[in-house]
Design a protein around this motif. Structure first.
Motif, PDB file in Angstrom:
ATOM      1  N   THR A  46     -44.707 -74.427  23.638  1.00 49.36           N
ATOM      2  CA  THR A  46     -44.828 -74.172  25.077  1.00 49.36           C
ATOM      3  C   THR A  46     -44.383 -72.783  25.514  1.00 49.36           C
ATOM      4  O   THR A  46     -44.762 -72.324  26.586  1.00 49.36           O
ATOM      5  CB  THR A  46     -44.001 -75.197  25.878  1.00 49.36           C
ATOM      6  OG1 THR A  46     -42.598 -75.001  25.591  1.00 49.36           O
ATOM      7  CG2 THR A  46     -44.409 -76.622  25.531  1.00 49.36           C
ATOM      8  N   GLY A  47     -43.545 -72.143  24.741  1.00 50.61           N
ATOM      9  CA  GLY A  47     -42.988 -70.866  25.153  1.00 50.61           C
ATOM     10  C   GLY A  47     -41.777 -70.991  26.051  1.00 50.61           C
ATOM     11  O   GLY A  47     -41.155 -69.992  26.416  1.00 50.61           O
ATOM     12  N   HIS A  48     -41.410 -72.218  26.409  1.00 49.84           N
ATOM     13  CA  HIS A  48     -40.218 -72.444  27.215  1.00 49.84           C
ATOM     14  C   HIS A  48     -38.989 -72.510  26.305  1.00 49.84           C
ATOM     15  O   HIS A  48     -39.115 -72.574  25.073  1.00 49.84           O
ATOM     16  CB  HIS A  48     -40.355 -73.729  28.029  1.00 49.84           C
ATOM     17  CG  HIS A  48     -41.517 -73.715  28.978  1.00 49.84           C
ATOM     18  ND1 HIS A  48     -41.715 -72.715  29.898  1.00 49.84           N
ATOM     19  CD2 HIS A  48     -42.558 -74.581  29.131  1.00 49.84           C
ATOM     20  CE1 HIS A  48     -42.814 -72.963  30.589  1.00 49.84           C
ATOM     21  NE2 HIS A  48     -43.353 -74.075  30.140  1.00 49.84           N
ATOM     22  N   HIS A  49     -37.822 -72.516  26.918  1.00 55.95           N
ATOM     23  CA  HIS A  49     -36.585 -72.482  26.136  1.00 55.95           C
ATOM     24  C   HIS A  49     -35.691 -73.662  26.500  1.00 55.95           C
ATOM     25  O   HIS A  49     -35.594 -74.036  27.674  1.00 55.95           O
ATOM     26  CB  HIS A  49     -35.830 -71.179  26.397  1.00 55.95           C
ATOM     27  CG  HIS A  49     -34.520 -71.092  25.679  1.00 55.95           C
ATOM     28  ND1 HIS A  49     -34.406 -71.102  24.306  1.00 55.95           N
ATOM     29  CD2 HIS A  49     -33.242 -71.010  26.153  1.00 55.95           C
ATOM     30  CE1 HIS A  49     -33.137 -71.022  23.963  1.00 55.95           C
ATOM     31  NE2 HIS A  49     -32.414 -70.965  25.056  1.00 55.95           N
ATOM     32  N   VAL A  50     -35.074 -74.259  25.493  1.00 57.42           N
ATOM     33  CA  VAL A  50     -34.115 -75.346  25.688  1.00 57.42           C
ATOM     34  C   VAL A  50     -32.722 -74.823  25.381  1.00 57.42           C
ATOM     35  O   VAL A  50     -32.477 -74.292  24.292  1.00 57.42           O
ATOM     36  CB  VAL A  50     -34.427 -76.556  24.782  1.00 57.42           C
ATOM     37  CG1 VAL A  50     -33.343 -77.636  24.937  1.00 57.42           C
ATOM     38  CG2 VAL A  50     -35.797 -77.130  25.102  1.00 57.42           C
ATOM     39  N   ARG A  51     -31.832 -74.971  26.325  1.00 59.28           N
ATOM     40  CA  ARG A  51     -30.422 -74.640  26.110  1.00 59.28           C
ATOM     41  C   ARG A  51     -29.661 -75.958  26.083  1.00 59.28           C
ATOM     42  O   ARG A  51     -29.574 -76.654  27.094  1.00 59.28           O
ATOM     43  CB  ARG A  51     -29.888 -73.734  27.217  1.00 59.28           C
ATOM     44  CG  ARG A  51     -28.444 -73.322  26.996  1.00 59.28           C
ATOM     45  CD  ARG A  51     -27.960 -72.341  28.040  1.00 59.28           C
ATOM     46  NE  ARG A  51     -27.977 -72.924  29.379  1.00 59.28           N
ATOM     47  CZ  ARG A  51     -27.369 -72.392  30.425  1.00 59.28           C
ATOM     48  NH1 ARG A  51     -26.722 -71.258  30.303  1.00 59.28           N
ATOM     49  NH2 ARG A  51     -27.433 -72.969  31.596  1.00 59.28           N
ATOM     50  N   ALA A  52     -29.143 -76.310  24.928  1.00 55.27           N
ATOM     51  CA  ALA A  52     -28.494 -77.610  24.759  1.00 55.27           C
ATOM     52  C   ALA A  52     -26.984 -77.457  24.654  1.00 55.27           C
ATOM     53  O   ALA A  52     -26.485 -76.589  23.931  1.00 55.27           O
ATOM     54  CB  ALA A  52     -29.029 -78.313  23.516  1.00 55.27           C
ATOM     55  N   ALA A  53     -26.270 -78.305  25.379  1.00 59.42           N
ATOM     56  CA  ALA A  53     -24.807 -78.377  25.301  1.00 59.42           C
ATOM     57  C   ALA A  53     -24.459 -79.741  24.725  1.00 59.42           C
ATOM     58  O   ALA A  53     -24.852 -80.773  25.288  1.00 59.42           O
ATOM     59  CB  ALA A  53     -24.185 -78.201  26.682  1.00 59.42           C
ATOM     60  N   TYR A  54     -23.747 -79.762  23.607  1.00 59.49           N
ATOM     61  CA  TYR A  54     -23.409 -81.011  22.921  1.00 59.49           C
ATOM     62  C   TYR A  54     -21.921 -81.294  23.033  1.00 59.49           C
ATOM     63  O   TYR A  54     -21.094 -80.417  22.822  1.00 59.49           O
ATOM     64  CB  TYR A  54     -23.789 -80.928  21.442  1.00 59.49           C
ATOM     65  CG  TYR A  54     -25.265 -80.731  21.192  1.00 59.49           C
ATOM     66  CD1 TYR A  54     -26.154 -81.783  21.320  1.00 59.49           C
ATOM     67  CD2 TYR A  54     -25.759 -79.473  20.834  1.00 59.49           C
ATOM     68  CE1 TYR A  54     -27.513 -81.604  21.081  1.00 59.49           C
ATOM     69  CE2 TYR A  54     -27.110 -79.281  20.601  1.00 59.49           C
ATOM     70  CZ  TYR A  54     -27.981 -80.350  20.723  1.00 59.49           C
ATOM     71  OH  TYR A  54     -29.325 -80.172  20.499  1.00 59.49           O
ATOM     72  N   ALA A  55     -21.590 -82.546  23.327  1.00 53.98           N
ATOM     73  CA  ALA A  55     -20.192 -82.968  23.413  1.00 53.98           C
ATOM     74  C   ALA A  55     -20.177 -84.488  23.503  1.00 53.98           C
ATOM     75  O   ALA A  55     -21.223 -85.145  23.413  1.00 53.98           O
ATOM     76  CB  ALA A  55     -19.504 -82.340  24.624  1.00 53.98           C
ATOM     77  N   GLY A  56     -18.988 -85.058  23.688  1.00 54.71           N
ATOM     78  CA  GLY A  56     -18.893 -86.490  23.924  1.00 54.71           C
ATOM     79  C   GLY A  56     -19.574 -86.850  25.242  1.00 54.71           C
ATOM     80  O   GLY A  56     -19.484 -86.104  26.221  1.00 54.71           O
ATOM     81  N   SER A  57     -20.257 -87.981  25.272  1.00 56.85           N
ATOM     82  CA  SER A  57     -20.990 -88.379  26.478  1.00 56.85           C
ATOM     83  C   SER A  57     -20.085 -88.478  27.695  1.00 56.85           C
ATOM     84  O   SER A  57     -20.498 -88.152  28.814  1.00 56.85           O
ATOM     85  CB  SER A  57     -21.688 -89.725  26.239  1.00 56.85           C
ATOM     86  OG  SER A  57     -22.623 -89.632  25.194  1.00 56.85           O
ATOM     87  N   SER A  58     -18.851 -88.918  27.497  1.00 59.34           N
ATOM     88  CA  SER A  58     -17.931 -89.073  28.621  1.00 59.34           C
ATOM     89  C   SER A  58     -17.642 -87.738  29.280  1.00 59.34           C
ATOM     90  O   SER A  58     -17.696 -87.607  30.516  1.00 59.34           O
ATOM     91  CB  SER A  58     -16.623 -89.718  28.145  1.00 59.34           C
ATOM     92  OG  SER A  58     -16.052 -88.975  27.072  1.00 59.34           O
ATOM     93  N   GLY A  59     -17.331 -86.718  28.483  1.00 62.12           N
ATOM     94  CA  GLY A  59     -17.035 -85.410  29.032  1.00 62.12           C
ATOM     95  C   GLY A  59     -18.242 -84.791  29.718  1.00 62.12           C
ATOM     96  O   GLY A  59     -18.121 -84.181  30.789  1.00 62.12           O
ATOM     97  N   LEU A  60     -19.413 -84.955  29.127  1.00 62.28           N
ATOM     98  CA  LEU A  60     -20.626 -84.411  29.728  1.00 62.28           C
ATOM     99  C   LEU A  60     -20.930 -85.097  31.062  1.00 62.28           C
ATOM    100  O   LEU A  60     -21.316 -84.436  32.038  1.00 62.28           O
ATOM    101  CB  LEU A  60     -21.802 -84.578  28.772  1.00 62.28           C
ATOM    102  CG  LEU A  60     -21.729 -83.764  27.478  1.00 62.28           C
ATOM    103  CD1 LEU A  60     -22.872 -84.142  26.548  1.00 62.28           C
ATOM    104  CD2 LEU A  60     -21.749 -82.271  27.765  1.00 62.28           C
ATOM    105  N   ALA A  61     -20.774 -86.412  31.095  1.00 63.55           N
ATOM    106  CA  ALA A  61     -21.049 -87.146  32.335  1.00 63.55           C
ATOM    107  C   ALA A  61     -20.121 -86.689  33.456  1.00 63.55           C
ATOM    108  O   ALA A  61     -20.559 -86.513  34.602  1.00 63.55           O
ATOM    109  CB  ALA A  61     -20.901 -88.646  32.097  1.00 63.55           C
ATOM    110  N   ARG A  62     -18.864 -86.494  33.133  1.00 63.01           N
ATOM    111  CA  ARG A  62     -17.915 -86.032  34.156  1.00 63.01           C
ATOM    112  C   ARG A  62     -18.285 -84.631  34.651  1.00 63.01           C
ATOM    113  O   ARG A  62     -18.172 -84.338  35.844  1.00 63.01           O
ATOM    114  CB  ARG A  62     -16.495 -86.051  33.589  1.00 63.01           C
ATOM    115  CG  ARG A  62     -15.951 -87.453  33.306  1.00 63.01           C
ATOM    116  CD  ARG A  62     -14.473 -87.403  32.957  1.00 63.01           C
ATOM    117  NE  ARG A  62     -13.944 -88.708  32.627  1.00 63.01           N
ATOM    118  CZ  ARG A  62     -13.694 -89.140  31.395  1.00 63.01           C
ATOM    119  NH1 ARG A  62     -13.940 -88.342  30.358  1.00 63.01           N
ATOM    120  NH2 ARG A  62     -13.219 -90.344  31.166  1.00 63.01           N
ATOM    121  N   GLN A  63     -18.724 -83.773  33.748  1.00 61.08           N
ATOM    122  CA  GLN A  63     -19.129 -82.428  34.160  1.00 61.08           C
ATOM    123  C   GLN A  63     -20.341 -82.483  35.087  1.00 61.08           C
ATOM    124  O   GLN A  63     -20.412 -81.757  36.083  1.00 61.08           O
ATOM    125  CB  GLN A  63     -19.457 -81.588  32.925  1.00 61.08           C
ATOM    126  CG  GLN A  63     -18.249 -81.223  32.085  1.00 61.08           C
ATOM    127  CD  GLN A  63     -18.640 -80.456  30.843  1.00 61.08           C
ATOM    128  OE1 GLN A  63     -19.478 -79.565  30.891  1.00 61.08           O
ATOM    129  NE2 GLN A  63     -18.042 -80.807  29.713  1.00 61.08           N
TER     130      GLN A  63
END
Length: 246
Positions: A46-63
């Motif tokens: 597609t030419g688009h870009h994915v920026r992925a942040a990986y961590a525990g689901s709990s911490g990500l949900a709170r963010q």
């Protein structure tokens, strides 16, 4: 006249070229190896870009609940996605179940299989690495499995808790913990560990990975979410050991 044609050419070049967009994905740490590969395939197409942040689901949900600029969230359990839905932090119409996984006990590479009932004896005075048992999905599943087997009281004092499941995996890989409880996909991604036993799926809640867009997410983010359920992505997830949910 030549100047007019030159202006038209420049305008066509600007308007006719699709703009590359970026999609910010917050995803459970256990997805990293497979999702990085899936994202690379989508970017190439597609030419688009994915920026992925990986961590525990709990911490990500709170963010996310606090306003972190995510476009898409993929959790390792339904509870944290349910919580975000109650908070109004996801688009509930976009929510879908993507993947399943399994829970395993790992040790250093070359370690033989063992009967889970003998885990306290085999562990001895060693350490058992787990993701946070009261917050991170892998730790929650692992604690439920040990409680189901009646082993939690004997092992609780030897558990080393980490912020996410990949951190627990790393402790076993480097020899800082004798064993660990992780997902089957994590074990496949780390050559320095071996699966010593698999937990019965009935011993813990079903391991599901729901995904959802954030309110107001772009059409490009929606397209990437759709791609995650398409055969090309499914083949990658399957190769890495995930169960693809139709």
């Amino acid at each position: 006249m030549r100047l007019f044609h030159l202006i038209l050419l420049v305008l066509f070049s600007i308007c006719g070229t699709a703009r590359a967009d970026e999609v910010t994905v917050f995803a459970a740490a256990s997805l990293k190896t497979a999702l990085d590969e899936v994202a690379a395939g989508w970017e190439a197409a597609t030419g688009h870009h994915v920026r992925a942040a990986y961590a525990g689901s709990s911490g990500l949900a709170r963010q996310i609940a606090q306003g972190a600029p995510a476009d898409l969230f993929i959790s390792a359990n339904t509870a944290w996605m349910d919580w975000l839905e109650v908070e109004g932090a996801i688009d509930p119409g976009s929510r879908r179940a993507l993947l399943g996984n399994r829970l395993v006990l790992v040790g250093p590479a070359g370690a033989p299989p063992l009967d889970l009932a003998a885990l306290p004896t085999k562990l001895g005075s060693g350490r058992l690495a787990m993701a946070l048992v009261d917050a991170v999905p892998a730790g929650i599943y692992g604690r439920a499995a040990l409680e189901h087997l009646g082993l939690w009281p004997d092992l609780r004092a030897q558990v080393v808790e980490t912020d996410n499941v990949r951190a627990a995996l790393a402790l076993v890989a480097i020899g800082a913990a004798q064993m660990g409880i992780v997902y089957g996909t994590d074990a496949r991604a780390e050559p320095r560990v071996a699966v010593r036993a698999a937990f019965d799926p009935q011993s813990h809640p079903p391991i599901l990975y729901p995904a959802a867009l954030m309110p107001g997410a772009s059409a490009v983010a929606a397209a990437f979410l759709t791609y995650l359920s398409e055969p090309e992505a499914g083949a990658v997830f399957t190769r890495h050991g995930f169960a693809v949910i139709p």
